[in-house]
Write an enzyme that holds these catalytic residues in place. Structure first.
Site, short mmCIF file in Angstrom:
data_model
loop_
_atom_site.label_atom_id
_atom_site.label_comp_id
_atom_site.label_asym_id
_atom_site.label_seq_id
_atom_site.Cartn_x
_atom_site.Cartn_y
_atom_site.Cartn_z
N HIS A 22 3.06 2.36 -1.92
CA HIS A 22 1.77 3.14 -1.53
C HIS A 22 1.53 3.62 0.17
O HIS A 22 1.26 4.48 0.38
CB HIS A 22 0.86 3.39 -2.00
CG HIS A 22 0.95 3.32 -3.46
ND1 HIS A 22 0.51 3.52 -4.42
CD2 HIS A 22 2.07 3.94 -4.47
CE1 HIS A 22 1.03 3.45 -6.15
NE2 HIS A 22 2.18 3.94 -6.05
N CYS A 53 -5.66 17.14 14.69
CA CYS A 53 -5.45 16.38 15.50
C CYS A 53 -5.49 16.73 16.42
O CYS A 53 -5.52 17.70 16.96
CB CYS A 53 -3.81 17.17 15.37
SG CYS A 53 -2.30 16.64 15.97
N CYS A 99 -2.54 19.66 18.35
CA CYS A 99 -1.98 20.35 17.71
C CYS A 99 -3.24 21.25 16.93
O CYS A 99 -4.20 21.28 16.63
CB CYS A 99 -0.88 20.36 17.09
SG CYS A 99 -0.75 20.30 15.66
N THR A 148 -2.46 -5.52 -11.65
CA THR A 148 -2.48 -4.54 -11.73
C THR A 148 -1.87 -3.96 -12.86
O THR A 148 -0.93 -4.68 -14.28
CB THR A 148 -0.57 -3.88 -10.71
OG1 THR A 148 -0.86 -2.48 -11.46
CG2 THR A 148 0.46 -5.29 -11.38
N GLY A 176 -6.95 -8.44 -18.03
CA GLY A 176 -6.80 -7.87 -19.70
C GLY A 176 -5.95 -7.12 -19.23
O GLY A 176 -4.06 -8.20 -19.50
#
Length: 274
Positions: free
Chosen positions: A132, A162, A165, A204, A231
């Site tokens: 990720h 930025c 730009c 997870t 869990g």
């Protein structure tokens, strides 16, 4: 190590120790729960921030942290990313991250993590698939500008502009609805092609197929599948061994047992276990 964990009763601990010391390849899959002992919140599961709840914007977290909202209303997505970063600020890798890094000195260990906090890298894991992305790597949405930051405290506005730009910066993370990074997918495909002898799923809920599938693939390789989670999760029924406790406590206890087993083998003059 924490002496309070020395007597932690983990089912089939000896089985896991034996398999780890004999393994040729290990895969470790981690989610937000592994960073809980570093003081970071989880997002689902026991104590999760977003269990069936909306954010203060009235949006489900999956919407607020989506590519669509980042494009249309970047200030909303940035607000929640900044809240995650604020929780990371000052936090450090915990014993679980450090044990996983230490494993690679025994056996080639690949870490597949959903976390964007950078703790596995800080702890020393080298074969790391950050599926990720990384919260501290920023990129411009319009030009090729890229920079690494220590934290977000210097930003006077969100999203930050930025410097090269008229665009704005965003973290190099995968938001909901966005494609996973191709290099990470290719590395994971190679891991699954090569196989492994032992797989851990740690902290997870495994709601994403690309996180669940490598764990359920253990039976194809004849690998031992170990889940560490307080869990029930999407992959619990596929686990050969389940340790229903926190990651740091379980991995500290595992590492202590590994050390004892290696010392005993050395003292007896037996062939090295790894």
């Amino acid at each position: 190590m924490n002496p309070l964990h020395d007597s932690l009763d983990l089912p089939d601990l000896n089985t896991v120790v034996t398999r780890l010391l004999a393994a040729k390849r290990v895969l470790v899959i981690t989610g937000a729960g592994i960073s809980a002992d570093s003081g970071l919140p989880t997002y689902r599961g026991i104590g999760g921030l977003y269990n069936d709840q909306h954010t203060d914007d009235g949006l489900p977290i999956e919407v607020a942290l989506s590519g669509e909202v980042m494009e249309a209303e970047p200030s909303i997505t940035w607000k929640h990313l900044a809240a995650i970063e604020a929780n990371c600020r000052g936090a450090q890798p915990n014993a679980a991250h450090k044990v996983i890094a230490a494993m690679q000195e025994l056996v080639p260990t690949t870490v597949l993590t959903q976390n964007i906090d950078g703790f596995h890298r800080q702890a020393g894991s080298r074969d790391l698939i950050e599926i990720h992305g990384d919260l501290f790597e920023l990129e411009c949405v319009h030009c090729s500008h890229h920079e690494t930051v220590a934290d977000y405290s210097r930003f006077k506005q969100l999203p930050p502009p930025c410097p090269h730009c008229l665009g704005h910066l965003r973290p190099a993370v995968v938001l909901f609805g966005e494609a996973l990074p191709r290099p990470a997918i290719q590395r994971l495909e190679k891991v699954l092609q090569d196989g492994f002898d032992l797989v851990f799923s740690i902290g997870t809920t495994s709601v994403f197929p690309y996180i669940a599938q490598p764990f359920t693939a253990a039976r194809h390789f004849g690998a031992l599948a170990v889940e560490i989670n307080p869990g029930d999760t999407e992959v619990s029924r596929h686990a050969n061994v389940r340790w229903r406790c926190g990651a740091a406590a379980a991995l500290e206890r595992l590492w202590q047992a590994v050390s004892v087993a290696r010392h005993a083998a050395h003292a007896s003059g037996a062939a090295p276990l790894s």
